[in-house]
Structure formats: structure tokens, C-alpha cells
Scaffold this motif. Structure first.
Motif, PDB file in Angstrom:
ATOM      1  N   GLY A 126       0.796  -1.217   0.000  1.00 64.56           N
ATOM      2  CA  GLY A 126       0.000   0.000   0.000  1.00 64.56           C
ATOM      3  C   GLY A 126       0.828   1.266   0.000  1.00 64.56           C
ATOM      4  O   GLY A 126       0.294   2.360   0.217  1.00 64.56           O
ATOM      5  N   ASN A 127       2.126   1.153  -0.267  1.00 63.61           N
ATOM      6  CA  ASN A 127       3.009   2.316  -0.316  1.00 63.61           C
ATOM      7  C   ASN A 127       3.168   2.803  -1.752  1.00 63.61           C
ATOM      8  O   ASN A 127       3.154   2.011  -2.695  1.00 63.61           O
ATOM      9  N   VAL A 128       3.339   4.100  -1.918  1.00 61.83           N
ATOM     10  CA  VAL A 128       3.545   4.678  -3.250  1.00 61.83           C
ATOM     11  C   VAL A 128       4.948   4.327  -3.740  1.00 61.83           C
ATOM     12  O   VAL A 128       5.937   4.615  -3.069  1.00 61.83           O
ATOM     13  N   PHE A 129       5.048   3.672  -4.899  1.00 58.23           N
ATOM     14  CA  PHE A 129       6.366   3.336  -5.449  1.00 58.23           C
ATOM     15  C   PHE A 129       6.698   4.148  -6.696  1.00 58.23           C
ATOM     16  O   PHE A 129       7.859   4.203  -7.118  1.00 58.23           O
ATOM     17  N   SER A 130       5.709   4.791  -7.284  1.00 59.35           N
ATOM     18  CA  SER A 130       5.986   5.694  -8.404  1.00 59.35           C
ATOM     19  C   SER A 130       4.805   6.657  -8.554  1.00 59.35           C
ATOM     20  O   SER A 130       3.683   6.354  -8.150  1.00 59.35           O
ATOM     21  N   SER A 131       5.102   7.803  -9.129  1.00 61.66           N
ATOM     22  CA  SER A 131       4.083   8.830  -9.302  1.00 61.66           C
ATOM     23  C   SER A 131       4.142   9.384 -10.717  1.00 61.66           C
ATOM     24  O   SER A 131       5.151   9.277 -11.405  1.00 61.66           O
ATOM     25  N   GLY A 132       3.052   9.969 -11.127  1.00 61.37           N
ATOM     26  CA  GLY A 132       3.007  10.593 -12.440  1.00 61.37           C
ATOM     27  C   GLY A 132       1.792  11.490 -12.527  1.00 61.37           C
ATOM     28  O   GLY A 132       1.188  11.862 -11.521  1.00 61.37           O
ATOM     29  N   THR A 133       1.421  11.851 -13.731  1.00 59.09           N
ATOM     30  CA  THR A 133       0.217  12.646 -13.955  1.00 59.09           C
ATOM     31  C   THR A 133      -0.642  11.952 -15.005  1.00 59.09           C
ATOM     32  O   THR A 133      -0.120  11.272 -15.894  1.00 59.09           O
ATOM     33  N   GLN A 134      -1.946  12.117 -14.888  1.00 61.05           N
ATOM     34  CA  GLN A 134      -2.871  11.487 -15.823  1.00 61.05           C
ATOM     35  C   GLN A 134      -4.007  12.438 -16.140  1.00 61.05           C
ATOM     36  O   GLN A 134      -4.405  13.270 -15.314  1.00 61.05           O
ATOM     37  N   LEU A 135      -4.543  12.272 -17.337  1.00 60.11           N
ATOM     38  CA  LEU A 135      -5.666  13.085 -17.795  1.00 60.11           C
ATOM     39  C   LEU A 135      -6.937  12.237 -17.692  1.00 60.11           C
ATOM     40  O   LEU A 135      -7.203  11.400 -18.550  1.00 60.11           O
ATOM     41  N   ARG A 136      -7.703  12.419 -16.625  1.00 58.59           N
ATOM     42  CA  ARG A 136      -8.888  11.590 -16.397  1.00 58.59           C
ATOM     43  C   ARG A 136     -10.177  12.399 -16.259  1.00 58.59           C
ATOM     44  O   ARG A 136     -11.255  11.813 -16.204  1.00 58.59           O
ATOM     45  N   ILE A 137     -10.078  13.708 -16.159  1.00 63.61           N
ATOM     46  CA  ILE A 137     -11.255  14.550 -15.923  1.00 63.61           C
ATOM     47  C   ILE A 137     -11.360  15.538 -17.078  1.00 63.61           C
ATOM     48  O   ILE A 137     -10.424  16.304 -17.335  1.00 63.61           O
ATOM     49  N   GLU A 324      13.875  22.445 -11.059  1.00 58.23           N
ATOM     50  CA  GLU A 324      13.472  23.685 -10.388  1.00 58.23           C
ATOM     51  C   GLU A 324      12.828  24.658 -11.362  1.00 58.23           C
ATOM     52  O   GLU A 324      11.857  25.349 -11.032  1.00 58.23           O
ATOM     53  N   THR A 325      13.333  24.693 -12.588  1.00 61.65           N
ATOM     54  CA  THR A 325      12.842  25.655 -13.573  1.00 61.65           C
ATOM     55  C   THR A 325      11.526  25.229 -14.216  1.00 61.65           C
ATOM     56  O   THR A 325      10.607  26.040 -14.381  1.00 61.65           O
ATOM     57  N   TYR A 326      11.427  23.944 -14.560  1.00 61.13           N
ATOM     58  CA  TYR A 326      10.287  23.479 -15.351  1.00 61.13           C
ATOM     59  C   TYR A 326       9.301  22.603 -14.580  1.00 61.13           C
ATOM     60  O   TYR A 326       8.240  22.264 -15.110  1.00 61.13           O
ATOM     61  N   GLY A 327       9.634  22.212 -13.354  1.00 60.44           N
ATOM     62  CA  GLY A 327       8.724  21.391 -12.565  1.00 60.44           C
ATOM     63  C   GLY A 327       8.713  19.943 -13.014  1.00 60.44           C
ATOM     64  O   GLY A 327       9.535  19.500 -13.821  1.00 60.44           O
ATOM     65  N   CYS A 328       7.743  19.191 -12.500  1.00 58.13           N
ATOM     66  CA  CYS A 328       7.691  17.753 -12.799  1.00 58.13           C
ATOM     67  C   CYS A 328       6.335  17.329 -13.364  1.00 58.13           C
ATOM     68  O   CYS A 328       5.949  16.155 -13.259  1.00 58.13           O
ATOM     69  N   TYR A 329       5.591  18.288 -13.929  1.00 54.33           N
ATOM     70  CA  TYR A 329       4.356  17.909 -14.603  1.00 54.33           C
ATOM     71  C   TYR A 329       4.695  17.182 -15.901  1.00 54.33           C
ATOM     72  O   TYR A 329       5.244  17.754 -16.834  1.00 54.33           O
ATOM     73  N   ASN A 330       4.403  15.880 -15.942  1.00 55.05           N
ATOM     74  CA  ASN A 330       4.689  15.029 -17.100  1.00 55.05           C
ATOM     75  C   ASN A 330       6.161  15.032 -17.501  1.00 55.05           C
ATOM     76  O   ASN A 330       6.504  14.853 -18.667  1.00 55.05           O
ATOM     77  N   LYS A 331       7.032  15.260 -16.533  1.00 53.21           N
ATOM     78  CA  LYS A 331       8.463  15.189 -16.816  1.00 53.21           C
ATOM     79  C   LYS A 331       9.214  14.928 -15.515  1.00 53.21           C
ATOM     80  O   LYS A 331       8.649  15.021 -14.416  1.00 53.21           O
ATOM     81  N   ALA A 332      10.503  14.578 -15.636  1.00 54.80           N
ATOM     82  CA  ALA A 332      11.389  14.366 -14.487  1.00 54.80           C
ATOM     83  C   ALA A 332      10.838  13.353 -13.489  1.00 54.80           C
ATOM     84  O   ALA A 332      11.023  13.501 -12.282  1.00 54.80           O
ATOM     85  N   LEU A 333      10.177  12.306 -13.990  1.00 49.32           N
ATOM     86  CA  LEU A 333       9.575  11.328 -13.083  1.00 49.32           C
ATOM     87  C   LEU A 333      10.643  10.552 -12.313  1.00 49.32           C
ATOM     88  O   LEU A 333      10.488  10.301 -11.104  1.00 49.32           O
ATOM     89  N   LEU A 334      11.732  10.166 -12.965  1.00 47.84           N
ATOM     90  CA  LEU A 334      12.815   9.458 -12.283  1.00 47.84           C
ATOM     91  C   LEU A 334      13.529  10.386 -11.310  1.00 47.84           C
ATOM     92  O   LEU A 334      13.801  10.020 -10.165  1.00 47.84           O
ATOM     93  N   ALA A 336      12.474  13.223  -9.861  1.00 44.92           N
ATOM     94  CA  ALA A 336      11.644  13.629  -8.722  1.00 44.92           C
ATOM     95  C   ALA A 336      11.504  12.506  -7.706  1.00 44.92           C
ATOM     96  O   ALA A 336      11.391  12.763  -6.507  1.00 44.92           O
ATOM     97  N   GLY A 337      11.541  11.257  -8.171  1.00 45.87           N
ATOM     98  CA  GLY A 337      11.410  10.128  -7.265  1.00 45.87           C
ATOM     99  C   GLY A 337      12.719   9.702  -6.623  1.00 45.87           C
ATOM    100  O   GLY A 337      12.715   8.824  -5.750  1.00 45.87           O
TER     101      GLY A 337
END
Length: 454
Positions: A126-137, A324-334, A336-337
Motif C-alpha cells: 500500500g506504499n507509493v512506489f511511483s508517481s506521475g500525472t494522468q488526464l482523467r477529468i 526547479e525551472t520546469y517542474g515535474c508535470y509530465n516530466k522528471a519522473l525518475l 523527482a522520485g
């Protein structure tokens, strides 16, 4: 403009044999959804029965090996003005579900077409092992539909680009589909390959599908085949890609990972050729996706593992700067983790290149999250105390005050850890100084007799 108070959310999902998940899938959003649409694609268990019992509107769709077709059928049945499309093994916590509705109510009628949220993948514990963003709404409009049989993608059928709002830092959903119990009895691998192959038969130059086929091979341990699929994908990529092209970024990171692993096991001559190939792929990646920090993270880790500290520092600093400049929305997944690892690598490599102040900064950043990282703390002590004078100094006092911002003086574990690390770092005089500051005479005698401190 006035906020839109007439929000009606249709929760949609396509299902097959989901009796273990369907109750939770329909319960979490019950209080915020205007209606719940369940499209069954051939269940043989109690999924349909339970969905009806929970008040969902149930429809049936004959499976035609096309996830987009099934999802679009569900959308056609929805009457709300917003769609929330989640799988049966996904859910939101109550607060985020409420926040989602409140956010949509606050939007102007002609603002965003869709909302991107965070996606947290859970392991068996039940622990978070990876994160990302998704388009569901997204808004329920006739021009917004899914395309592709698998790895389906939300698009504007009129040919324009969807205007997407990012709330991934505020709202997330959880995905349990990678847990072992969820995968039991499901032949996803064979099915996925078949559907990807059908897409490639229609469009053999679809670089995204070529990348997905590489993922399937990589997941099955077919590394050589995966490498070839990723290379084919890159060959078909346009020179310019959208900044948020997570799929293409993953193709590059996977290929870099394969090549680096391969280079580490080759002979000298072959290794040199592979190093050139790694650099070539890296430059191709940066050329297409210059905001992506994962490429620099992978390269920095590679150079650090080869004891090339100077190059490693340059790559890793570049990675952090991009994050820092561009954030982690749909990028830098490795990246950021794995920030803790990056801070640790930078602390080590900056120490090796003589950048003491940088070493200190990265060490402190690391220890704020993991204060028992002995190698990092040892390096911090060495950077702060380059040499010992043989007596207590103002420098020792200043170092001590810094350490007290990171460690708990009332914790015996913390006190012992500090003294032991100083001793193992070769800072014996500072170790004695710490013992004097942190332990009473009686405590020191007891600990010396027990061998806890020297």
C-alpha cells in the motif's frame, strides 16, 4: 467570470471481472458524482450484479480489442457536463474527491477542456512506489474522445489541442493495478502485445506505439529486442516534440538505461563504442526534450558510478536546475522520485572535486530527509573539518551547532550516531568533542565500558 455552479460529473469506467474492486470503485465518489456509468465488456463474475446494487447505470459492450472504442461508448452514455474516467482499480480519497468537484465548480465555462491530476501507484504494502500525472477529468463534449486500441489517448477530434489545467500538486488518485493480487489470472502481457501490434500494422511509424512495444519486451526480459524497438521509435520521432511528451521521454530514458548497463559489462573497445552511442542518444534526447531532467540524472549517475566526479556534478546540477525551472508535470519522473540519491551523489562528487561548500549544501539537503546516512554525514564532517587542530576550536563549535539543527540531542541513537560517525571519519578529536558535549561523565563511563564509544 462567475464560477460554474452547474457542474454534473459523470463517473465512467469500463470493467471486466472486477467484483473484487467494483464496490470501492463506485463508493469513493458517490457523494460528488452526478451519475456513475459502468460499461461491462464480458464479466463472468458478480461485477454487473454488484454495480447495479450500488446504483450505477450498467451498459454492455461487446469487446473488440479496442480500449478507446469501449471508453468512447461509455462517454456516449454519460449525461453530465464533466466526465471523470477512472478504472476499477483506481480511487481518490474523500478529500480529493470533494476538492475535485469544488475545483470544477470554480472554473469558467470556456476555460480548460480537461484537468490533469496526480497518479500514485501503490505496491503490495500500500506504499507509493511511483508517481506521475494522468488526464482523467474532462468536459463532456462531442469533440473530446479517446483514440488507439491500447494506451489510449484523449484527443480533440476537430484537430486542435486540448486546453489542459494541471492540478497534480493538489489532487491525486491511487492506482492498485500493479499489486500482485491484481495481476493474478490476468494475461495483460500477451493481450497488450497483440493490441500494440494491431496498431503498428495500421501505422508502422507510430513512434509512441513502437516505444510501448519496447516496454513490453523490456518487461519480459527481452532486453535486446527492447533496445531495437526503442531505437525504431526514436528514428520515427519528429525533431520537435511537445514539452510534456512523457512517452517519448520514457523511450529515451529506457534506451539510455539499457545502453549504460550494456556498457558496464563490455570489453574496453566495445565499451568505448557504447559510450559514444550513449552520448549520441543523450544529445538526441536533449535536442527533442530540452526541459526533461531525467536524461541528465541518468547521465550523472552513470558518470558518478564510473568515478568521473566532475562530469557527474555537471549533469546532476543540470538535472536539478531543470527540475526547479520546469517542474515535474509530465516530466522528471525518475529525478523527482530519486532526489535523495541525487543529493547523496552530488555530496560525494563535489567532495571529490574539492567543491567543499557545495558538498556541505547537498549533504545537509540529504540529511534533512535521511539523517542516518552515515556516508553522507561522514563526508559532511570531512568537508566542515578539513583537518584537526588537536584542540577544541571555534570551528568545532560552529560544526556542532549546525549538527544540532539536524539531530535530536535528547535521542541516544542520534548522539551515538554522531560520535561514531566522527570517529569512523577519522575526526577523532571532533569525536571526543562531540562526546563531551553530548554525554555526561557518568554516561561516557558507562558507554566506554560497554564499547559503545571509544
Amino acid at each position: 467570470m462567475k464560477p460554474n455552479k452547474g457542474v454534473r460529473i459523470s463517473q465512467c469506467m469500463i470493467v471486466k471481472n472486477e467484483e473484487a474492486n467494483i464496490e470501492k470503485a463506485l463508493s469513493w465518489g458517490k457523494s460528488v458524482m452526478w451519475e456513475q456509468i459502468v460499461v461491462d465488456t464480458g464479466s463472468t463474475d458478480r461485477t454487473v450484479e454488484l454495480a447495479k446494487k450500488l446504483g450505477a447505470k450498467v451498459f454492455f459492450f461487446d469487446w473488440i480489442n479496442d480500449f478507446a472504442a469501449a471508453k468512447n461508448y461509455a462517454i456516449e452514455k454519460a449525461k453530465g457536463n464533466w466526465i471523470a474516467f477512472f478504472d476499477a482499480d483506481e480511487y481518490m480519497v474523500f478529500q480529493d474527491a470533494n476538492d475535485m468537484k469544488g475545483l470544477l465548480e470554480g472554473l469558467a465555462p470556456n476555460s480548460f477542456d480537461a484537468i490533469s491530476t496526480g497518479c500514485q501507484n501503490l505496491d503490495d504494502e500500500g506504499n507509493v512506489f511511483s508517481s506521475g500525472t494522468q488526464l482523467r477529468i474532462f468536459r463532456n463534449r462531442s469533440n473530446i474522445r479517446y483514440r488507439r486500441r491500447i494506451h489510449e489517448q484523449l484527443v480533440d477530434l476537430s484537430g486542435g489541442e486540448l486546453h489542459i489545467g494541471d492540478v497534480s500538486n493538489e489532487i491525486s488518485f491511487f492506482h492498485t493495478g500493479y499489486q500482485k493480487k491484481a495481476l493474478e489470472g490476468k494475461d495483460k502481457k500477451g493481450r497488450n502485445r497483440r493490441l500494440i501490434q494491431e496498431e503498428l500494422e495500421k501505422n508502422p511509424k507510430d513512434y509512441e506505439m513502437l516505444g510501448y512495444m519496447g516496454d513490453e519486451c523490456f518487461g519480459d526480459g527481452e532486453i535486446h529486442e527492447a533496445k531495437q524497438w526503442y531505437q525504431k521509435s526514436i528514428e520515427q520521432m519528429p525533431v520537435s516534440l511537445p514539452d510534456y511528451d512523457q512517452r517519448s521521454a520514457y523511450t529515451f530514458t529506457q534506451l539510455l538505461t539499457i545502453l549504460i548497463h550494456q556498457e558496464g559489462s563490455e570489453t574496453a573497445g566495445s565499451s568505448e563504442n557504447l559510450q559514444e552511442e550513449i552520448r549520441f542518444v543523450y544529445h538526441q534526447a536533449v535536442k527533442r526534450l530540452p526541459q526533461e531532467g531525467d536524461f541528465d540524472y541518468i547521465m550523472g549517475k552513470w558518470r558518478a558510478n564510473r568515478n568521473q566526479a566532475g562530469e557527474a556534478v555537471n549533469y546532476l546540477k543540470s538535472a536539478l536546475n531543470k527540475l526547479e525551472t520546469y517542474g515535474c508535470y509530465n516530466k522528471a519522473l525518475l529525478l523527482a522520485g530519486n532526489l535523495l540519491e541525487v543529493y547523496g551523489l552530488l555530496a560525494r562528487c563535489c567532495y571529490e572535486t574539492g567543491e567543499s561548500q557545495a558538498c556541505i549544501s547537498y549533504s545537509v539537503a540529504y540529511l534533512k530527509y535521511d539523517k542516518y546516512g552515515m556516508a553522507v554525514l561522514s563526508r559532511l564532517m570531512k568537508a566542515l573539518i578539513p583537518r584537526e587542530s588537536g584542540e577544541d576550536t571555534q570551528e568545532d563549535q560552529e560544526v556542532f551547532q549546525l549538527l544540532m539543527k539536524l539531530y535530536d540531542r535528547s535521542s541516544l541513537k542520534d548522539r551515538l550516531f554522531l560520535v561514531k560517525t566522527a570517529e569512523k571519519s577519522g575526526r577523532i578529536q571532533f569525536s571526543d568533542f562531540l562526546a563531551d558535549q553530548l554525554f555526561s561523565l557518568a554516561e561516557r563511563d558507562a558507554l566506554q565500558k560497554g564499547g559503545a564509544i571509544h
